[in-house]
Design a protein around this motif. Structure first.
Motif, PDB file in Angstrom:
ATOM      1  N   VAL A  63      -5.942  36.960   3.713  1.00  0.00           N
ATOM      2  CA  VAL A  63      -6.077  38.395   3.976  1.00  0.00           C
ATOM      3  C   VAL A  63      -5.842  38.684   5.453  1.00  0.00           C
ATOM      4  O   VAL A  63      -5.155  39.650   5.809  1.00  0.00           O
ATOM      5  CB  VAL A  63      -7.471  38.896   3.545  1.00  0.00           C
ATOM      6  CG1 VAL A  63      -7.668  40.364   3.933  1.00  0.00           C
ATOM      7  CG2 VAL A  63      -7.666  38.704   2.046  1.00  0.00           C
ATOM      8  N   ALA A  64      -6.390  37.859   6.319  1.00  0.00           N
ATOM      9  CA  ALA A  64      -6.293  38.104   7.766  1.00  0.00           C
ATOM     10  C   ALA A  64      -4.845  38.216   8.227  1.00  0.00           C
ATOM     11  O   ALA A  64      -4.525  39.032   9.106  1.00  0.00           O
ATOM     12  CB  ALA A  64      -7.003  36.985   8.522  1.00  0.00           C
ATOM     13  N   ARG A  65      -3.958  37.455   7.617  1.00  0.00           N
ATOM     14  CA  ARG A  65      -2.574  37.454   8.084  1.00  0.00           C
ATOM     15  C   ARG A  65      -1.810  38.726   7.698  1.00  0.00           C
ATOM     16  O   ARG A  65      -0.707  38.955   8.175  1.00  0.00           O
ATOM     17  CB  ARG A  65      -1.845  36.222   7.551  1.00  0.00           C
ATOM     18  CG  ARG A  65      -1.615  36.209   6.054  1.00  0.00           C
ATOM     19  CD  ARG A  65      -0.969  34.911   5.631  1.00  0.00           C
ATOM     20  NE  ARG A  65      -0.607  34.918   4.225  1.00  0.00           N
ATOM     21  CZ  ARG A  65      -0.030  33.880   3.613  1.00  0.00           C
ATOM     22  NH1 ARG A  65       0.223  32.762   4.285  1.00  0.00           N
ATOM     23  NH2 ARG A  65       0.281  33.949   2.334  1.00  0.00           N
ATOM     24  N   VAL A  66      -2.407  39.556   6.826  1.00  0.00           N
ATOM     25  CA  VAL A  66      -1.759  40.815   6.427  1.00  0.00           C
ATOM     26  C   VAL A  66      -2.049  41.928   7.435  1.00  0.00           C
ATOM     27  O   VAL A  66      -1.392  42.964   7.427  1.00  0.00           O
ATOM     28  CB  VAL A  66      -2.224  41.217   5.005  1.00  0.00           C
ATOM     29  CG1 VAL A  66      -1.576  42.514   4.544  1.00  0.00           C
ATOM     30  CG2 VAL A  66      -1.900  40.102   4.022  1.00  0.00           C
ATOM     31  N   HIS A  67      -3.071  41.731   8.290  1.00  0.00           N
ATOM     32  CA  HIS A  67      -3.398  42.679   9.356  1.00  0.00           C
ATOM     33  C   HIS A  67      -3.855  44.036   8.822  1.00  0.00           C
ATOM     34  O   HIS A  67      -3.546  45.084   9.402  1.00  0.00           O
ATOM     35  CB  HIS A  67      -2.213  42.854  10.319  1.00  0.00           C
ATOM     36  CG  HIS A  67      -1.647  41.566  10.820  1.00  0.00           C
ATOM     37  ND1 HIS A  67      -2.364  40.699  11.619  1.00  0.00           N
ATOM     38  CD2 HIS A  67      -0.444  40.972  10.589  1.00  0.00           C
ATOM     39  CE1 HIS A  67      -1.631  39.642  11.893  1.00  0.00           C
ATOM     40  NE2 HIS A  67      -0.471  39.770  11.276  1.00  0.00           N
ATOM     41  N   GLN A  68      -4.603  44.019   7.728  1.00  0.00           N
ATOM     42  CA  GLN A  68      -5.216  45.225   7.174  1.00  0.00           C
ATOM     43  C   GLN A  68      -6.731  45.059   7.195  1.00  0.00           C
ATOM     44  O   GLN A  68      -7.232  43.931   7.198  1.00  0.00           O
ATOM     45  CB  GLN A  68      -4.722  45.486   5.748  1.00  0.00           C
ATOM     46  CG  GLN A  68      -3.248  45.827   5.655  1.00  0.00           C
ATOM     47  CD  GLN A  68      -2.807  46.077   4.228  1.00  0.00           C
ATOM     48  OE1 GLN A  68      -3.616  46.114   3.306  1.00  0.00           O
ATOM     49  NE2 GLN A  68      -1.502  46.257   4.038  1.00  0.00           N
ATOM     50  N   PRO A  69      -7.489  46.151   7.187  1.00  0.00           N
ATOM     51  CA  PRO A  69      -8.949  46.038   7.242  1.00  0.00           C
ATOM     52  C   PRO A  69      -9.525  45.512   5.935  1.00  0.00           C
ATOM     53  O   PRO A  69      -8.917  45.639   4.855  1.00  0.00           O
ATOM     54  CB  PRO A  69      -9.402  47.476   7.494  1.00  0.00           C
ATOM     55  CG  PRO A  69      -8.298  48.321   6.946  1.00  0.00           C
ATOM     56  CD  PRO A  69      -7.043  47.557   7.214  1.00  0.00           C
ATOM     57  N   SER A  70     -10.712  44.921   6.042  1.00  0.00           N
ATOM     58  CA  SER A  70     -11.431  44.501   4.838  1.00  0.00           C
ATOM     59  C   SER A  70     -11.749  45.721   3.983  1.00  0.00           C
ATOM     60  O   SER A  70     -11.951  46.829   4.499  1.00  0.00           O
ATOM     61  CB  SER A  70     -12.734  43.791   5.224  1.00  0.00           C
ATOM     62  OG  SER A  70     -12.477  42.643   6.006  1.00  0.00           O
ATOM     63  N   ALA A  71     -11.812  45.519   2.670  1.00  0.00           N
ATOM     64  CA  ALA A  71     -12.030  46.652   1.781  1.00  0.00           C
ATOM     65  C   ALA A  71     -12.540  46.170   0.425  1.00  0.00           C
ATOM     66  O   ALA A  71     -12.347  45.012   0.047  1.00  0.00           O
ATOM     67  CB  ALA A  71     -10.740  47.445   1.588  1.00  0.00           C
ATOM     68  N   ARG A  72     -13.176  47.078  -0.305  1.00  0.00           N
ATOM     69  CA  ARG A  72     -13.578  46.812  -1.693  1.00  0.00           C
ATOM     70  C   ARG A  72     -12.578  47.518  -2.591  1.00  0.00           C
ATOM     71  O   ARG A  72     -12.650  48.723  -2.773  1.00  0.00           O
ATOM     72  CB  ARG A  72     -15.005  47.314  -1.942  1.00  0.00           C
ATOM     73  CG  ARG A  72     -15.489  47.056  -3.362  1.00  0.00           C
ATOM     74  CD  ARG A  72     -16.994  47.251  -3.479  1.00  0.00           C
ATOM     75  NE  ARG A  72     -17.412  48.636  -3.328  1.00  0.00           N
ATOM     76  CZ  ARG A  72     -17.500  49.506  -4.346  1.00  0.00           C
ATOM     77  NH1 ARG A  72     -17.164  49.133  -5.574  1.00  0.00           N
ATOM     78  NH2 ARG A  72     -17.921  50.741  -4.123  1.00  0.00           N
ATOM     79  N   ILE A  73     -11.639  46.751  -3.140  1.00  0.00           N
ATOM     80  CA  ILE A  73     -10.554  47.337  -3.932  1.00  0.00           C
ATOM     81  C   ILE A  73     -10.543  46.837  -5.376  1.00  0.00           C
ATOM     82  O   ILE A  73      -9.752  47.330  -6.184  1.00  0.00           O
ATOM     83  CB  ILE A  73      -9.181  47.087  -3.274  1.00  0.00           C
ATOM     84  CG1 ILE A  73      -8.901  45.599  -3.126  1.00  0.00           C
ATOM     85  CG2 ILE A  73      -9.110  47.791  -1.928  1.00  0.00           C
ATOM     86  CD1 ILE A  73      -7.494  45.286  -2.599  1.00  0.00           C
ATOM     87  N   ASP A  74     -11.396  45.873  -5.686  1.00  0.00           N
ATOM     88  CA  ASP A  74     -11.520  45.363  -7.058  1.00  0.00           C
ATOM     89  C   ASP A  74     -12.813  45.921  -7.645  1.00  0.00           C
ATOM     90  O   ASP A  74     -13.875  45.826  -7.018  1.00  0.00           O
ATOM     91  CB  ASP A  74     -11.555  43.836  -7.060  1.00  0.00           C
ATOM     92  CG  ASP A  74     -10.315  43.241  -6.401  1.00  0.00           C
ATOM     93  OD1 ASP A  74      -9.383  42.881  -7.131  1.00  0.00           O
ATOM     94  OD2 ASP A  74     -10.292  43.154  -5.157  1.00  0.00           O
ATOM     95  N   HIS A  75     -12.736  46.477  -8.842  1.00  0.00           N
ATOM     96  CA  HIS A  75     -13.850  47.254  -9.363  1.00  0.00           C
ATOM     97  C   HIS A  75     -14.153  46.916 -10.815  1.00  0.00           C
ATOM     98  O   HIS A  75     -13.248  46.549 -11.578  1.00  0.00           O
ATOM     99  CB  HIS A  75     -13.538  48.753  -9.254  1.00  0.00           C
ATOM    100  CG  HIS A  75     -13.183  49.200  -7.867  1.00  0.00           C
ATOM    101  ND1 HIS A  75     -14.131  49.532  -6.925  1.00  0.00           N
ATOM    102  CD2 HIS A  75     -11.978  49.358  -7.257  1.00  0.00           C
ATOM    103  CE1 HIS A  75     -13.532  49.888  -5.805  1.00  0.00           C
ATOM    104  NE2 HIS A  75     -12.223  49.784  -5.978  1.00  0.00           N
ATOM    105  N   VAL A  76     -15.429  47.067 -11.160  1.00  0.00           N
ATOM    106  CA  VAL A  76     -15.879  47.033 -12.550  1.00  0.00           C
ATOM    107  C   VAL A  76     -16.575  48.357 -12.819  1.00  0.00           C
ATOM    108  O   VAL A  76     -17.617  48.657 -12.227  1.00  0.00           O
ATOM    109  CB  VAL A  76     -16.835  45.856 -12.813  1.00  0.00           C
ATOM    110  CG1 VAL A  76     -17.358  45.907 -14.252  1.00  0.00           C
ATOM    111  CG2 VAL A  76     -16.144  44.521 -12.551  1.00  0.00           C
ATOM    112  N   LEU A  77     -15.977  49.158 -13.681  1.00  0.00           N
ATOM    113  CA  LEU A  77     -16.530  50.458 -14.057  1.00  0.00           C
ATOM    114  C   LEU A  77     -17.082  50.360 -15.472  1.00  0.00           C
ATOM    115  O   LEU A  77     -16.443  49.787 -16.356  1.00  0.00           O
ATOM    116  CB  LEU A  77     -15.454  51.550 -13.991  1.00  0.00           C
ATOM    117  CG  LEU A  77     -14.666  51.662 -12.679  1.00  0.00           C
ATOM    118  CD1 LEU A  77     -13.665  52.809 -12.763  1.00  0.00           C
ATOM    119  CD2 LEU A  77     -15.592  51.844 -11.488  1.00  0.00           C
ATOM    120  N   VAL A  78     -18.260  50.948 -15.685  1.00  0.00           N
ATOM    121  CA  VAL A  78     -18.973  50.810 -16.953  1.00  0.00           C
ATOM    122  C   VAL A  78     -19.340  52.190 -17.475  1.00  0.00           C
ATOM    123  O   VAL A  78     -19.871  53.030 -16.733  1.00  0.00           O
ATOM    124  CB  VAL A  78     -20.249  49.956 -16.777  1.00  0.00           C
ATOM    125  CG1 VAL A  78     -20.966  49.770 -18.108  1.00  0.00           C
ATOM    126  CG2 VAL A  78     -19.895  48.594 -16.171  1.00  0.00           C
ATOM    127  N   GLY A  79     -19.090  52.423 -18.754  1.00  0.00           N
ATOM    128  CA  GLY A  79     -19.446  53.695 -19.362  1.00  0.00           C
ATOM    129  C   GLY A  79     -20.949  53.920 -19.353  1.00  0.00           C
ATOM    130  O   GLY A  79     -21.744  52.977 -19.286  1.00  0.00           O
TER     131      GLY A  79
END
Length: 291
Positions: A237-253
């Motif tokens: 991830v570090a080599r992409v030069h973008q900030p850390s983020a929460r982009i993977d999600h589990v959504l529940v009804g």
């Protein structure tokens, strides 16, 4: 294939994980992926960036070693991903035969499965899909979907249109009281505050299906835990030069008042190397649901 009987009161464990396709030392990485899954023992896991060729399929390889049922959905447009491997020095003849897609592994059999192609757009049609299964869980069926939305940070508008198609697909056929609340997992390539996640949830803004709310399971985590699934501590991830983020999600009804299918616990795994090997550029999200 035998299906284990859960202990009384044992949670129903679901998981999402982007496996970073065939990048890096994929042979060493798949052993690390296998080790994480064996340790966590999810009942159902949605996987993204799963590779396959004429001889082998990563999801099938994992399923055979874990004793899990496998559903697989290849992308109808893998060309972009093949080009990225070729740019990284892979043999063009090998790359040309590779497929890219989503998969679901389950300890319990599938009662049904279905694929939905999602709208394209942006610079190139990335061939995004959603894979939906109905899992024959011990107490009642579980509707479970995994997906992977467009990846460019600048393509929020494309992801919004993908969510508009995705949510009706996720909840179609759901029978409240007979099924667990539906679960939607995946790499959304978007943070929780984004237009696309607000739309998917249906409670911060009006969702695509009136009356449907999908709860972000990370809201049950410790308030001070950012839940970075895309973390600059990971060298990939570090080599992409973008900030850390929460982009993977589990959504529940939304669960019934009795609580079946509600979130009991949520956490990240694969946040450190396994035997010196980073399993993926993404961490995985593990959610325990009330049985």
């Amino acid at each position: 294939m035998s299906t284990p009987t859960p202990a009384p009161g044992a949670p129903l464990r679901v998981m999402t994980w982007n496996l970073w396709w065939r990048f890096g030392d994929w042979r060493a990485r798949r052993e690390a992926i296998l080790a994480v899954l064996a340790q966590e023992r999810p009942d159902v896991v949605g996987l993204q960036e799963v590779w396959a060729d004429e001889a082998e399929n990563l999801a099938q390889w994992l399923g055979e070693r874990l004793g899990m049922h496998v559903a697989w959905s290849p992308s109808p447009a893998p060309q972009r991903w093949r080009r990225r491997l070729a740019w990284n020095g892979e043999d063009p003849a090998v790359v040309e035969g590779l497929q890219f897609g989503n998969a679901v592994l389950s300890r319990h059999p599938f009662l049904a499965q279905e694929v939905r192609e999602l709208p394209g757009g942006g610079d190139e049609d990335e061939g995004r899909t959603a894979l939906k299964v109905l899992v024959d869980a011990p107490r009642r069926p579980l509707p479970f979907t995994t997906t992977h939305l467009n990846s460019s940070p600048a393509e929020s508008a494309v992801r919004v249109e993908q969510v508009r198609a995705l949510v009706p697909f996720v909840v179609r056929g759901h029978r409240r009281g007979e099924h667990y609340p539906p679960v939607l997992t995946g790499d959304f390539n978007a943070v929780a505050e984004s237009d696309e996640l607000r739309l998917a949830g249906g409670y911060l803004t009006a969702g695509p299906v009136p009356g449907v709310v999908l709860v972000d399971s990370w809201r049950f985590a410790a308030p001070d835990d950012p839940g970075f699934t895309w973390d600059r501590r990971n060298p990939f991830v570090a080599r992409v030069h973008q900030p850390s983020a929460r982009i993977d999600h589990v959504l529940v009804g939304l669960p019934p008042f009795t609580g079946e299918g509600s979130v009991r616990d949520v956490r990240l795994v694969a946040t450190e190397p396994v035997g010196g090997v980073w399993a993926s550029d993404h961490a995985a999200v593990v959610v325990d649901l009330e049985p």
